[in-house]
Design a protein around this motif. Structure first.
Motif, PDB file in Angstrom:
ATOM      1  N   LEU A   1      18.565  60.347  71.363  1.00 30.65           N
ATOM      2  CA  LEU A   1      17.615  60.847  72.369  1.00 30.65           C
ATOM      3  C   LEU A   1      18.121  62.114  73.059  1.00 30.65           C
ATOM      4  N   GLU A   2      19.330  62.551  72.667  1.00 29.19           N
ATOM      5  CA  GLU A   2      19.959  63.681  73.365  1.00 29.19           C
ATOM      6  C   GLU A   2      19.068  64.936  73.442  1.00 29.19           C
ATOM      7  N   PRO A   3      18.449  65.382  72.326  1.00 27.14           N
ATOM      8  CA  PRO A   3      17.630  66.591  72.424  1.00 27.14           C
ATOM      9  C   PRO A   3      16.477  66.436  73.419  1.00 27.14           C
ATOM     10  N   THR A   4      15.839  65.269  73.420  1.00 29.98           N
ATOM     11  CA  THR A   4      14.699  65.041  74.317  1.00 29.98           C
ATOM     12  C   THR A   4      15.155  65.018  75.770  1.00 29.98           C
ATOM     13  N   VAL A   5      16.281  64.339  76.004  1.00 25.22           N
ATOM     14  CA  VAL A   5      16.793  64.240  77.376  1.00 25.22           C
ATOM     15  C   VAL A   5      17.234  65.622  77.875  1.00 25.22           C
TER      16      VAL A   5
ATOM     17  N   LEU B   1      19.441  86.537  65.518  1.00 24.52           N
ATOM     18  CA  LEU B   1      20.864  86.192  65.535  1.00 24.52           C
ATOM     19  C   LEU B   1      21.208  85.643  66.922  1.00 24.52           C
ATOM     20  N   GLY B   2      21.671  84.407  66.958  1.00 23.95           N
ATOM     21  CA  GLY B   2      22.117  83.804  68.218  1.00 23.95           C
ATOM     22  C   GLY B   2      23.629  83.812  68.244  1.00 23.95           C
ATOM     23  N   ILE B   3      24.207  84.368  69.307  1.00 23.18           N
ATOM     24  CA  ILE B   3      25.669  84.362  69.423  1.00 23.18           C
ATOM     25  C   ILE B   3      26.085  83.677  70.722  1.00 23.18           C
ATOM     26  N   ASP B   4      27.271  83.112  70.685  1.00 24.77           N
ATOM     27  CA  ASP B   4      27.805  82.457  71.882  1.00 24.77           C
ATOM     28  C   ASP B   4      29.317  82.339  71.692  1.00 24.77           C
ATOM     29  N   ILE B   5      30.025  82.255  72.814  1.00 23.82           N
ATOM     30  CA  ILE B   5      31.459  82.046  72.722  1.00 23.82           C
ATOM     31  C   ILE B   5      31.780  80.551  72.586  1.00 23.82           C
ATOM     32  N   SER B   6      30.776  79.701  72.801  1.00 23.62           N
ATOM     33  CA  SER B   6      30.997  78.257  72.703  1.00 23.62           C
ATOM     34  C   SER B   6      30.884  77.787  71.256  1.00 23.62           C
ATOM     35  N   PRO B   7      31.751  76.839  70.853  1.00 22.97           N
ATOM     36  CA  PRO B   7      31.652  76.345  69.470  1.00 22.97           C
ATOM     37  C   PRO B   7      30.435  75.450  69.244  1.00 22.97           C
ATOM     38  N   ARG B   8      29.742  75.060  70.317  1.00 28.43           N
ATOM     39  CA  ARG B   8      28.606  74.137  70.142  1.00 28.43           C
ATOM     40  C   ARG B   8      27.292  74.874  69.871  1.00 28.43           C
ATOM     41  N   LEU B   9      27.401  76.152  69.582  1.00 28.38           N
ATOM     42  CA  LEU B   9      26.175  76.951  69.515  1.00 28.38           C
ATOM     43  C   LEU B   9      25.236  76.456  68.412  1.00 28.38           C
ATOM     44  N   GLY B  10      23.952  76.476  68.753  1.00 25.19           N
ATOM     45  CA  GLY B  10      22.909  76.094  67.803  1.00 25.19           C
ATOM     46  C   GLY B  10      22.851  74.606  67.495  1.00 25.19           C
ATOM     47  N   ARG B  11      23.636  73.797  68.194  1.00 24.58           N
ATOM     48  CA  ARG B  11      23.777  72.377  67.845  1.00 24.58           C
ATOM     49  C   ARG B  11      22.471  71.585  67.957  1.00 24.58           C
ATOM     50  N   LEU B  12      21.644  71.931  68.960  1.00 25.44           N
ATOM     51  CA  LEU B  12      20.406  71.169  69.144  1.00 25.44           C
ATOM     52  C   LEU B  12      19.177  71.941  68.647  1.00 25.44           C
ATOM     53  N   TYR B  13      19.405  73.028  67.921  1.00 24.94           N
ATOM     54  CA  TYR B  13      18.284  73.834  67.422  1.00 24.94           C
ATOM     55  C   TYR B  13      17.529  73.051  66.350  1.00 24.94           C
ATOM     56  N   ARG B  14      16.185  72.962  66.517  1.00 29.05           N
ATOM     57  CA  ARG B  14      15.395  72.177  65.568  1.00 29.05           C
ATOM     58  C   ARG B  14      14.319  73.010  64.875  1.00 29.05           C
ATOM     59  N   GLY B  15      14.404  74.345  64.997  1.00 29.81           N
ATOM     60  CA  GLY B  15      13.376  75.200  64.397  1.00 29.81           C
ATOM     61  C   GLY B  15      13.726  75.565  62.962  1.00 29.81           C
ATOM     62  N   PRO B  16      12.883  76.412  62.341  1.00 29.59           N
ATOM     63  CA  PRO B  16      13.173  76.852  60.976  1.00 29.59           C
ATOM     64  C   PRO B  16      14.455  77.669  60.916  1.00 29.59           C
ATOM     65  N   ARG B  17      15.143  77.612  59.770  1.00 30.90           N
ATOM     66  CA  ARG B  17      16.462  78.255  59.623  1.00 30.90           C
ATOM     67  C   ARG B  17      16.392  79.545  58.815  1.00 30.90           C
ATOM     68  N   ARG B  18      15.253  79.787  58.166  1.00 31.88           N
ATOM     69  CA  ARG B  18      15.173  80.866  57.167  1.00 31.88           C
ATOM     70  C   ARG B  18      15.700  82.210  57.705  1.00 31.88           C
TER      71      ARG B  18
ATOM     72  N   GLY C   1      24.517  84.523  74.191  1.00 32.28           N
ATOM     73  CA  GLY C   1      24.712  83.293  74.968  1.00 32.28           C
ATOM     74  C   GLY C   1      23.620  82.282  74.638  1.00 32.28           C
ATOM     75  N   CYS C   2      23.382  82.097  73.336  1.00 36.15           N
ATOM     76  CA  CYS C   2      22.254  81.239  72.882  1.00 36.15           C
ATOM     77  C   CYS C   2      22.505  79.759  73.154  1.00 36.15           C
ATOM     78  N   GLY C   3      23.750  79.399  73.459  1.00 33.96           N
ATOM     79  CA  GLY C   3      24.048  77.993  73.723  1.00 33.96           C
ATOM     80  C   GLY C   3      23.643  77.122  72.545  1.00 33.96           C
ATOM     81  N   GLU C   4      23.027  75.989  72.856  1.00 37.07           N
ATOM     82  CA  GLU C   4      22.717  75.026  71.801  1.00 37.07           C
ATOM     83  C   GLU C   4      21.392  75.323  71.103  1.00 37.07           C
ATOM     84  N   GLY C   5      20.703  76.369  71.535  1.00 35.68           N
ATOM     85  CA  GLY C   5      19.539  76.844  70.770  1.00 35.68           C
ATOM     86  C   GLY C   5      18.182  76.585  71.398  1.00 35.68           C
ATOM     87  N   ALA C   6      18.159  76.159  72.672  1.00 36.69           N
ATOM     88  CA  ALA C   6      16.869  75.840  73.313  1.00 36.69           C
ATOM     89  C   ALA C   6      15.947  77.065  73.381  1.00 36.69           C
TER      90      ALA C   6
END
Ligand SMILES: C[S@@+](CC[C@H](N)C(=O)[O-])C[C@H]1O[C@@H](n2cnc3c(N)ncnc32)[C@H](O)[C@@H]1O
Length: 206
Positions: A15-19, A71-88, A51-56
């Motif tokens: 439920l993490e992405p929803t929360v 292109l999303g960039i961030d200094i955090s290693p968790r970047l893009g972790r919760l991104y649920r959109g297309p990847r193309r 500073g895209c963070g987890e991709g919201a």
């Protein structure tokens, strides 16, 4: 601008992405921010989200600019972790804006920052912003949104959450600081719901 701390969020499992979305929505309407960007910049082909963070926000950008390379960039290693959109056409890279500009200056027609500046140490903000602007093509657009410091209950709650739930060290800017970062021409500004503290600024490179 708080997002729930990693440890707390792990407790929510699937439920993490929803929360996370719900929690963030208590402070900022990212859909409204994305619609504001689209109304200011109807067309963009190469987008950099710093500073895209987890991709919201990246998820919203891809909805409005489905044909753009993002292109999303961030200094955090968790970047893009919760991104649920297309990847193309979307990439996430753990890099600094200096790296990007060093490799390909003036490459993007739209650069976006959502709630990043209060995470950047005050002493390096001017230099950081210069690098952000150096990523823009001539005539390119820079849009950034941040949470303006104020004496208000919502600011006290926001600060408390960021400090004690997210665990991040942040320093919010007042209005004059937010308006001082860019030396480009201001094209538009707008408050984003649900709180007046959310200020979005749109600049245009010469
Ligand atoms: C509140 S989060 C916002 C994430 C995303 N923009 C969003 O709206 O969902 C702030 C992000 O800024 C990133 N950040 C802080 N300093 C940065 C820097 N110097 N370069 C790139 N990202 C940075 C943090 O790692 C964090 O992911």
């Amino acid at each position: 601008m708080p997002s729930i701390g990693a440890t707390v969020r792990r407790l929510f499992g699937p439920l993490e992405p929803t929360v996370s979305e719900f929690y963030r929505g208590l402070f900022v309407d990212l859909d409204e921010f994305a619609r504001a960007i689209k109304s200011w910049v109807p067309d963009a082909h190469r987008i950099l989200e710093v500073g895209c963070g987890e991709g919201a926000m990246t998820e919203r950008l891809v909805l409005h600019y489905p044909e753009a390379e993002i292109l999303g960039i961030d200094i955090s290693p968790r970047l893009g972790r919760l991104y649920r959109g297309p990847r193309r056409l979307v990439k996430f890279q753990q890099r600094t804006v200096d790296d990007i500009v060093g490799e390909a200056p003036q490459h993007f027609d739209l650069v976006v920052l959502a709630d990043v500046m209060h995470h950047v140490q005050p002493e390096i903000r001017p230099e950081f912003f210069q690098s952000v602007e150096a990523a823009l093509l001539p005539g390119g657009h820079l849009v950034f949104k941040d949470w303006e410091r104020s004496i208000s209950p919502q600011h006290a709650i926001c600060f408390f959450m960021e400090r004690y739930i997210t665990g991040d060290t942040v320093q919010y800017c007042d209005l004059s600081e937010l308006k001082s970062f860019s030396h480009l021409a201001l094209a538009n500004d707008r408050r984003i719901g649900p709180w007046r503290n959310n200020l979005a600024l749109h600049y245009r490179a010469p």
